[in-house]
Design an enzyme around this catalytic site. Structure first.
Site, short mmCIF file in Angstrom:
data_model
loop_
_atom_site.label_atom_id
_atom_site.label_comp_id
_atom_site.label_asym_id
_atom_site.label_seq_id
_atom_site.Cartn_x
_atom_site.Cartn_y
_atom_site.Cartn_z
N THR A 197 12.55 -20.35 47.15
CA THR A 197 13.36 -20.60 48.29
C THR A 197 14.69 -20.64 48.18
O THR A 197 15.49 -21.19 49.13
CB THR A 197 12.87 -21.88 49.29
OG1 THR A 197 13.16 -22.85 48.37
CG2 THR A 197 11.18 -21.80 49.41
N TYR B 223 19.49 -26.61 47.33
CA TYR B 223 19.36 -25.18 48.14
C TYR B 223 19.71 -25.63 49.46
O TYR B 223 19.02 -26.17 50.30
CB TYR B 223 17.99 -24.65 48.01
CG TYR B 223 17.55 -24.34 46.70
CD1 TYR B 223 18.18 -24.38 45.59
CD2 TYR B 223 16.08 -24.13 46.41
CE1 TYR B 223 17.79 -23.89 44.33
CE2 TYR B 223 15.71 -23.57 45.06
CZ TYR B 223 16.51 -23.58 44.16
OH TYR B 223 16.02 -23.14 43.04
N TYR C 114 12.04 -18.38 36.89
CA TYR C 114 12.87 -18.22 38.28
C TYR C 114 13.60 -16.72 38.12
O TYR C 114 13.82 -16.40 37.13
CB TYR C 114 13.71 -19.19 38.55
CG TYR C 114 15.02 -19.60 37.80
CD1 TYR C 114 16.37 -18.80 38.00
CD2 TYR C 114 15.09 -20.69 37.01
CE1 TYR C 114 17.38 -19.07 37.37
CE2 TYR C 114 16.38 -20.99 36.12
CZ TYR C 114 17.45 -19.96 36.54
OH TYR C 114 18.87 -20.47 35.96
#
Length: 278
Positions: free
Chosen positions: A20, A54, A192
């Protein structure tokens, strides 16, 4: 189709999850991002990765809005800033993340990268959270092999469940010694940016193999990663179409000849390289 990877505790988690990073940053995309997250869960991508960094918590709030009713189906992962990673700071940061996620516990909590706080303090905070039921597992992110060895020398450090690093077909440095070190300890690696944020070469072996499978170069790169043992991939997909593309990668089985051709174009490392971060 689903595929699973086993944590050191024996618990199975999806090999393909949802990242995300950079979501919840453009208001006009919110409805599409929520739809994408929900579709991913429907398709079996129930491991959701986020971090307090984030959007300074906005990603966690987006997940709560999108997936609150699905909490029991999810494997929720978040990360703590290094500057919040003291024993007390870890506990307080986790409680803030839980509040934003509207959840009573995290399934996995990671130290986002190594900072100046001694690992002993961070591990003590993680273990306190684990004992209190606020987290089920803990791990680290962006740790190289020497960092992992140092972690394992700390009291409680061997309870680390995973290490999340930059790893994809164009960034194979972890294969030299980090991944073998982790495999030896039955610890999965979380990858990632598994498709290099869409910056893969538009010519060469990936599109050639893709044409054979009716797939894009990105799906081939993701399939390559998912075919490796002990790897959890967390691509971001901010649209339903992108989610379906990622899920399709689970169905692609690359042949030994195709894997050799990928190795020829993107060679595995022959020497130690510093761990890369994005």
């Amino acid at each position: 189709m689903s595929r699973h990877v086993t944590l050191p505790t024996g618990e199975a988690v999806p090999a393909l999850g949802q990242g995300t990073w950079q979501m919840a940053e453009v208001h006009g995309k919110r409805a599409q991002e929520i739809e994408a997250l929900r579709l991913g869960v429907e398709l079996g991508m129930t491991l959701i990765d986020t971090a307090e960094m984030y959007g300074e918590g906005a990603s966690e709030e987006l997940i709560a809005e999108a997936l609150g009713p699905e909490r029991d189906r999810l494997f929720l992962v978040s990360k703590v800033y290094p500057h919040n990673a003291s024993r007390r700071g870890v506990v307080e940061a986790c409680e803030r993340s839980l509040k934003r996620l509207k959840a009573d516990h995290l399934d996995l909590y990671l130290l986002h990268w190594r900072g100046s706080v001694p690992l002993e303090e961070t591990v003590a905070g993680f273990e306190e959270l684990r004992r209190s039921g606020k987290i089920r597992h803990w791990g680290v992110s962006n740790f190289d092999t020497d960092d992992m060895e140092e972690l394992f020398d700390v009291e409680g450090g061997t309870n680390c469940a995973t290490n999340q690093v930059l790893y994809n077909v164009t960034r194979r440095g972890p294969e030299y010694d980090l991944i073998p070190w982790m495999i030896e300890r039955r610890m999965p690696l979380m990858a990632y940016s598994p498709i290099e944020q869409g910056r893969l070469p538009k010519a060469g072996i990936l599109p050639i193999i893709g044409r054979h499978h009716g797939a894009s170069p990105y799906q081939i790169a993701l399939a390559w990663l998912l075919q490796k043992p002990g790897i959890i991939a967390i691509p971001k997909a901010s649209s339903p179409a992108h989610v379906r593309d990622n899920q399709r990668a689970l169905e692609i089985q690359l042949s030994p000849e195709e894997l050799n051709a990928i190795d020829a174009e993107f060679p595995p490392p022959k020497r130690k390289r510093p761990l890369e971060m994005i």
